[in-house]
Design a protein around this motif. Structure first.
Motif, PDB file in Angstrom:
ATOM      1  N   VAL A 205      60.133  46.501 -26.122  1.00  0.00           N
ATOM      2  CA  VAL A 205      59.649  47.878 -25.957  1.00  0.00           C
ATOM      3  C   VAL A 205      60.822  48.773 -25.593  1.00  0.00           C
ATOM      4  O   VAL A 205      61.712  48.366 -24.837  1.00  0.00           O
ATOM      5  CB  VAL A 205      58.591  47.970 -24.822  1.00  0.00           C
ATOM      6  N   VAL A 206      60.829  49.983 -26.141  1.00  0.00           N
ATOM      7  CA  VAL A 206      61.770  51.020 -25.707  1.00  0.00           C
ATOM      8  C   VAL A 206      60.958  52.100 -25.016  1.00  0.00           C
ATOM      9  O   VAL A 206      59.884  52.469 -25.501  1.00  0.00           O
ATOM     10  CB  VAL A 206      62.518  51.604 -26.925  1.00  0.00           C
ATOM     11  N   VAL A 207      61.432  52.575 -23.874  1.00  0.00           N
ATOM     12  CA  VAL A 207      60.768  53.723 -23.248  1.00  0.00           C
ATOM     13  C   VAL A 207      61.715  54.913 -23.244  1.00  0.00           C
ATOM     14  O   VAL A 207      62.948  54.752 -23.268  1.00  0.00           O
ATOM     15  CB  VAL A 207      60.278  53.434 -21.805  1.00  0.00           C
ATOM     16  N   HIS A 208      61.097  56.104 -23.242  1.00  0.00           N
ATOM     17  CA  HIS A 208      61.854  57.345 -23.257  1.00  0.00           C
ATOM     18  C   HIS A 208      61.288  58.337 -22.278  1.00  0.00           C
ATOM     19  O   HIS A 208      60.069  58.479 -22.180  1.00  0.00           O
ATOM     20  CB  HIS A 208      61.772  58.033 -24.634  1.00  0.00           C
ATOM     21  N   SER A 209      62.170  59.062 -21.622  1.00  0.00           N
ATOM     22  CA  SER A 209      61.786  60.341 -21.079  1.00  0.00           C
ATOM     23  C   SER A 209      62.101  61.338 -22.192  1.00  0.00           C
ATOM     24  O   SER A 209      63.239  61.791 -22.348  1.00  0.00           O
ATOM     25  CB  SER A 209      62.590  60.675 -19.816  1.00  0.00           C
ATOM     26  N   ALA A 210      61.082  61.674 -22.989  1.00  0.00           N
ATOM     27  CA  ALA A 210      61.265  62.632 -24.082  1.00  0.00           C
ATOM     28  C   ALA A 210      61.501  64.036 -23.543  1.00  0.00           C
ATOM     29  O   ALA A 210      61.925  64.930 -24.293  1.00  0.00           O
ATOM     30  CB  ALA A 210      60.042  62.615 -25.002  1.00  0.00           C
ATOM     31  N   THR A 211      61.236  64.186 -22.262  1.00  0.00           N
ATOM     32  CA  THR A 211      61.573  65.406 -21.517  1.00  0.00           C
ATOM     33  C   THR A 211      63.034  65.803 -21.744  1.00  0.00           C
ATOM     34  O   THR A 211      63.370  66.987 -21.708  1.00  0.00           O
ATOM     35  CB  THR A 211      61.388  65.100 -20.007  1.00  0.00           C
ATOM     36  N   HIS A 217      65.002  71.125 -24.751  1.00  0.00           N
ATOM     37  CA  HIS A 217      65.089  72.535 -24.369  1.00  0.00           C
ATOM     38  C   HIS A 217      64.620  72.806 -22.948  1.00  0.00           C
ATOM     39  O   HIS A 217      64.322  73.954 -22.600  1.00  0.00           O
ATOM     40  CB  HIS A 217      64.302  73.401 -25.365  1.00  0.00           C
ATOM     41  N   SER A 218      64.544  71.766 -22.131  1.00  0.00           N
ATOM     42  CA  SER A 218      64.176  71.918 -20.712  1.00  0.00           C
ATOM     43  C   SER A 218      62.885  72.710 -20.533  1.00  0.00           C
ATOM     44  O   SER A 218      62.766  73.516 -19.611  1.00  0.00           O
ATOM     45  CB  SER A 218      65.315  72.601 -19.934  1.00  0.00           C
ATOM     46  N   ASP A 219      61.928  72.468 -21.428  1.00  0.00           N
ATOM     47  CA  ASP A 219      60.694  73.245 -21.312  1.00  0.00           C
ATOM     48  C   ASP A 219      59.426  72.402 -21.308  1.00  0.00           C
ATOM     49  O   ASP A 219      58.317  72.946 -21.310  1.00  0.00           O
ATOM     50  CB  ASP A 219      60.608  74.286 -22.448  1.00  0.00           C
ATOM     51  N   THR A 220      59.567  71.079 -21.261  1.00  0.00           N
ATOM     52  CA  THR A 220      58.344  70.269 -21.268  1.00  0.00           C
ATOM     53  C   THR A 220      58.604  68.867 -20.732  1.00  0.00           C
ATOM     54  O   THR A 220      59.739  68.390 -20.742  1.00  0.00           O
ATOM     55  CB  THR A 220      57.772  70.185 -22.701  1.00  0.00           C
ATOM     56  N   LEU A 221      57.536  68.226 -20.258  1.00  0.00           N
ATOM     57  CA  LEU A 221      57.596  66.833 -19.819  1.00  0.00           C
ATOM     58  C   LEU A 221      56.809  65.985 -20.806  1.00  0.00           C
ATOM     59  O   LEU A 221      55.692  66.354 -21.188  1.00  0.00           O
ATOM     60  CB  LEU A 221      56.939  66.661 -18.446  1.00  0.00           C
ATOM     61  N   LEU A 222      57.379  64.862 -21.211  1.00  0.00           N
ATOM     62  CA  LEU A 222      56.654  63.935 -22.085  1.00  0.00           C
ATOM     63  C   LEU A 222      57.388  62.595 -22.086  1.00  0.00           C
ATOM     64  O   LEU A 222      58.598  62.545 -21.882  1.00  0.00           O
ATOM     65  CB  LEU A 222      56.562  64.482 -23.525  1.00  0.00           C
ATOM     66  N   GLU A 253      52.462  69.976 -25.422  1.00  0.00           N
ATOM     67  CA  GLU A 253      53.699  69.266 -25.055  1.00  0.00           C
ATOM     68  C   GLU A 253      54.164  68.381 -26.218  1.00  0.00           C
ATOM     69  O   GLU A 253      55.352  68.322 -26.528  1.00  0.00           O
ATOM     70  CB  GLU A 253      53.475  68.414 -23.794  1.00  0.00           C
ATOM     71  N   ALA A 254      53.211  67.707 -26.838  1.00  0.00           N
ATOM     72  CA  ALA A 254      53.580  66.853 -27.978  1.00  0.00           C
ATOM     73  C   ALA A 254      54.186  67.704 -29.095  1.00  0.00           C
ATOM     74  O   ALA A 254      55.178  67.320 -29.728  1.00  0.00           O
ATOM     75  CB  ALA A 254      52.347  66.092 -28.485  1.00  0.00           C
ATOM     76  N   TRP A 255      53.624  68.861 -29.305  1.00  0.00           N
ATOM     77  CA  TRP A 255      54.135  69.740 -30.364  1.00  0.00           C
ATOM     78  C   TRP A 255      55.547  70.225 -30.025  1.00  0.00           C
ATOM     79  O   TRP A 255      56.431  70.279 -30.902  1.00  0.00           O
ATOM     80  CB  TRP A 255      53.172  70.920 -30.546  1.00  0.00           C
ATOM     81  N   LEU A 256      55.759  70.572 -28.755  1.00  0.00           N
ATOM     82  CA  LEU A 256      57.098  71.036 -28.360  1.00  0.00           C
ATOM     83  C   LEU A 256      58.145  69.943 -28.569  1.00  0.00           C
ATOM     84  O   LEU A 256      59.275  70.211 -28.993  1.00  0.00           O
ATOM     85  CB  LEU A 256      57.097  71.486 -26.894  1.00  0.00           C
ATOM     86  N   VAL A 257      57.772  68.699 -28.260  1.00  0.00           N
ATOM     87  CA  VAL A 257      58.736  67.610 -28.448  1.00  0.00           C
ATOM     88  C   VAL A 257      58.970  67.379 -29.943  1.00  0.00           C
ATOM     89  O   VAL A 257      60.109  67.187 -30.384  1.00  0.00           O
ATOM     90  CB  VAL A 257      58.272  66.319 -27.745  1.00  0.00           C
ATOM     91  N   LEU A 258      57.898  67.445 -30.722  1.00  0.00           N
ATOM     92  CA  LEU A 258      58.043  67.292 -32.176  1.00  0.00           C
ATOM     93  C   LEU A 258      58.998  68.361 -32.713  1.00  0.00           C
ATOM     94  O   LEU A 258      59.892  68.070 -33.514  1.00  0.00           O
ATOM     95  CB  LEU A 258      56.661  67.410 -32.833  1.00  0.00           C
ATOM     96  N   ARG A 259      58.837  69.563 -32.235  1.00  0.00           N
ATOM     97  CA  ARG A 259      59.742  70.634 -32.666  1.00  0.00           C
ATOM     98  C   ARG A 259      61.166  70.371 -32.193  1.00  0.00           C
ATOM     99  O   ARG A 259      62.126  70.580 -32.937  1.00  0.00           O
ATOM    100  CB  ARG A 259      59.252  71.956 -32.094  1.00  0.00           C
TER     101      ARG A 259
END
Ligand SMILES: *Cc1c(COP(=O)(O)O)cnc(C)c1O
Length: 376
Positions: A205-211, A217-222, A253-259
């Motif tokens: 497994v790989v884990v990420h702080s996608a944050t 862009h320092s605008d979301t947690l995921l 949040e998911a959309w922001l990370v996708l972007r």
């Protein structure tokens, strides 16, 4: 339907991008709606808590199409199947939940302090036992894994920038075969899947702080957990954990990370090139005692001449570098990690963690150089 499914379906559409693409291309091309004439290019943000009955999905704690689009991209980047979580620590907590009561977790001394915080909290509650290892000590890690349930690696470590030879650890585990191999999890937040892909080395497994870099862009947690193709069992257990514990991201949040992921390659390339330039100059700087830099990526730590006070003074006097916690954004960030009470006590008091952003490198240098020279 995912891009690959729609490609398989064919139906005379212009073909959607599939496998065989470079990671930078996958980051741009995947996770999009099918190429139907008139269809939007970008996945919509689906704000809903529930779905009309009798379909493939029923409730939004279990499924959301915006997560699915992001999971398609993250899975393709890491080479596994992804699950998104409310934050990086929610993903770490999910993998820790794989450990049976009383089980053993092996983790490096200088893992992210939230990760060591979860392990300390769980072991204080009597739920598990922790064996602490040094990230660079392959033999020590392999022998600590004897009878262990979970190995949690982080390379480079945050904020000490130590590297673990993950392939050597995995070879060692396979060779030793004492009581079965633990589940091997790598936190790939610092390197991102563009610089290393631990599932390809044989991690589970790989884990990420996608944050951090993935959002950028320092605008979301995921957060995300990406599971190796051969471990559907783990994917199912992590999915169940996410559903039952409600560790789900919001669709926005998911959309922001996708972007954010769309530009990951260019952001990282720029930031890493600047980091290499800055590190070379910092190594010669009279106010710097030591530079910690893994040789790739856009993170580095410096130990400044003096102690905690001097390090704090540097943070207080930069004008461009942002004095704040977190990392991986377009903005360059600086922080003395020991200001956090939870930080591991072997992290030096005078250590500043630098997250190099995408600003002009000469502007970054003159700001940092001026703040450091004030110590002399
Ligand atoms: C920030 C970070 C985390 C935690 O992620 P959150 O999104 O803040 O919950 C985990 N691991 C590493 C390496 C991090 O830098």
């Amino acid at each position: 339907m995912t891009t690959e499914e729609s490609q398989a379906a064919g139906e005379g559409r212009p073909s959607a991008p599939g496998t065989g693409l470079a990671p930078a291309t996958r980051a741009v091309a995947l996770g999009r709606p099918p190429r139907d004439p008139g269809a939007p290019l970008t996945a919509p943000v689906t704000f809903t808590s529930t779905y009309y009955a009798d379909g493939a999905v029923s409730y939004a704690r279990t499924d959301n199409p915006t997560w699915t689009a992001l999971e398609e991209v993250l899975g393709a980047l890491e080479g596994g199947s992804a699950l998104t979580f409310a934050s990086g620590l929610a993903a770490v907590s999910a993998v820790v939940s794989l450990v049976p009561v009383g089980g053993v977790v092996v983790a490096p001394r200088h893992a992210y302090n939230g990760t060591t915080g979860i392990l300390d909290e769980r072991s204080a509650a009597g739920a598990l036992r922790v064996r602490t290892v040094e990230a660079e000590d392959v033999d020590g890690i392999v022998s600590a894994c004897s009878g262990a349930d979970l190995l949690l690696l982080e390379s480079p470590t945050n904020p000490m920038m130590e590297l673990t030879d993950v392939p050597a650890v995995l070879r060692g585990l396979d060779a030793s075969d004492r009581g079965g191999r633990p589940v091997v999890v790598c936190d790939n937040t610092f390197a991102t899947p563009l610089l290393q892909q631990p599932l390809g080395w044989g991690a589970d497994v790989v884990v990420h702080s996608a944050t951090k870099y993935l959002a950028g862009h320092s605008d979301t947690l995921l957060g995300a957990a990406v599971v190796a193709p051969g471990r559907r069992d783990l994917h199912e257990r992590l999915h169940t954990h996410r559903t039952l514990h409600g560790a789900v991201p919001g669709p926005m949040e998911a959309w922001l990370v996708l972007r954010g992921v769309r530009t990951l390659a260019v952001r990282l390339e720029r930031a890493a090139a600047s980091a290499a330039t800055l590190v070379a100059r910092l190594q010669e700087h009279p106010a710097v005692e030591r530079v910690r830099y893994p040789g790739f990526g856009a993170m580095a730590s410096v130990e400044v001449a003096g102690g905690a006070q001097e390090a704090e003074r540097v943070c207080a006097s930069t004008r461009l570098w942002v004095h704040s916690t977190s990392l991986g954004g377009v903005e360059s960030q600086i922080e003395r990690r020991r200001r956090h009470p939870l930080e591991v006590s072997t992290v030096p008091e005078n250590l500043l963690r630098l997250s190099v952003g995408v600003e002009d490198v000469e502007d970054l240098w003159s700001d940092l150089d001026r703040a450091l020279r004030a110590l002399l």
